[in-house]
Scaffold this motif. Structure first.
Motif, PDB file in Angstrom:
ATOM      1  N   UNK A  44      71.828  25.603 -12.631  1.00  0.00           N
ATOM      2  CA  UNK A  44      72.315  25.709 -14.074  1.00  0.00           C
ATOM      3  C   UNK A  44      72.318  23.951 -14.521  1.00  0.00           C
ATOM      4  N   UNK A  45      72.936  23.497 -13.900  1.00  0.00           N
ATOM      5  CA  UNK A  45      72.819  22.045 -14.204  1.00  0.00           C
ATOM      6  C   UNK A  45      71.468  21.428 -14.388  1.00  0.00           C
ATOM      7  N   UNK A  46      70.515  21.666 -13.554  1.00  0.00           N
ATOM      8  CA  UNK A  46      69.070  21.266 -13.559  1.00  0.00           C
ATOM      9  C   UNK A  46      68.537  21.802 -14.708  1.00  0.00           C
ATOM     10  N   UNK A  47      68.740  23.057 -15.184  1.00  0.00           N
ATOM     11  CA  UNK A  47      68.216  23.566 -16.559  1.00  0.00           C
ATOM     12  C   UNK A  47      68.665  22.897 -17.672  1.00  0.00           C
ATOM     13  N   UNK A  48      70.042  22.519 -17.511  1.00  0.00           N
ATOM     14  CA  UNK A  48      70.706  21.918 -18.577  1.00  0.00           C
ATOM     15  C   UNK A  48      70.149  20.360 -19.065  1.00  0.00           C
ATOM     16  N   UNK A  49      69.814  19.958 -17.751  1.00  0.00           N
ATOM     17  CA  UNK A  49      69.266  18.451 -17.900  1.00  0.00           C
ATOM     18  C   UNK A  49      68.025  18.461 -18.346  1.00  0.00           C
ATOM     19  N   UNK A  50      67.136  19.658 -17.833  1.00  0.00           N
ATOM     20  CA  UNK A  50      65.932  19.603 -18.312  1.00  0.00           C
ATOM     21  C   UNK A  50      65.660  19.840 -19.980  1.00  0.00           C
ATOM     22  N   UNK A  51      66.845  20.835 -20.590  1.00  0.00           N
ATOM     23  CA  UNK A  51      66.765  21.008 -21.901  1.00  0.00           C
ATOM     24  C   UNK A  51      67.086  19.673 -22.630  1.00  0.00           C
ATOM     25  N   UNK A  52      68.186  19.181 -22.064  1.00  0.00           N
ATOM     26  CA  UNK A  52      68.661  17.804 -22.680  1.00  0.00           C
ATOM     27  C   UNK A  52      67.341  17.059 -22.904  1.00  0.00           C
ATOM     28  N   UNK A  53      66.754  16.743 -21.926  1.00  0.00           N
ATOM     29  CA  UNK A  53      65.608  15.809 -22.061  1.00  0.00           C
ATOM     30  C   UNK A  53      64.567  16.396 -23.036  1.00  0.00           C
ATOM     31  N   UNK A  54      64.244  17.704 -23.011  1.00  0.00           N
ATOM     32  CA  UNK A  54      63.332  18.267 -23.889  1.00  0.00           C
ATOM     33  C   UNK A  54      63.796  18.142 -25.483  1.00  0.00           C
ATOM     34  N   UNK A  55      64.971  18.057 -25.515  1.00  0.00           N
ATOM     35  CA  UNK A  55      65.532  18.187 -26.945  1.00  0.00           C
ATOM     36  C   UNK A  55      66.129  16.715 -27.336  1.00  0.00           C
TER      37      UNK A  55
END
Length: 85
Positions: A58-69
């Motif tokens: 979950x945290x890996x996905x959250x970090x990926x979204x935060x970078x993308x946005x």
């Protein structure tokens, strides 16, 4: 719809529909945490061994979204078309 996670937790599938309608990005990985077993003294986050993999995903996905946005937060993107309704 029956809540597969447990009583007291919102149904993640229904919440995902609400999030999409609000044009928010959602993290697909789900983790059901307990204050009793995953927090030390109800304050320090200490997920149990069974939760660690799910929490990390979950945290890996959250970090990926935060970078993308990141560019959206900086206000450097093109404007999106508005509904004419």
């Amino acid at each position: 719809m029956i809540n597969p996670v447990g009583a007291g937790n919102p149904d993640p599938f229904e919440m995902r529909l609400v999030v999409a309608e609000l044009q928010m990005a959602d993290v697909r990985a789900q983790v059901a945490l307990s204050l009793f077993t995953d927090f030390e003294n109800f304050t320090a986050f200490r997920p149990g061994p069974l939760q660690e993999g799910s929490v990390n995903m979950m945290l890996d996905q959250l970090v990926a979204w935060s970078g993308a946005l990141a560019s959206l937060r900086a206000g450097t993107t093109m404007s999106t078309p508005q509904s004419s309704a």
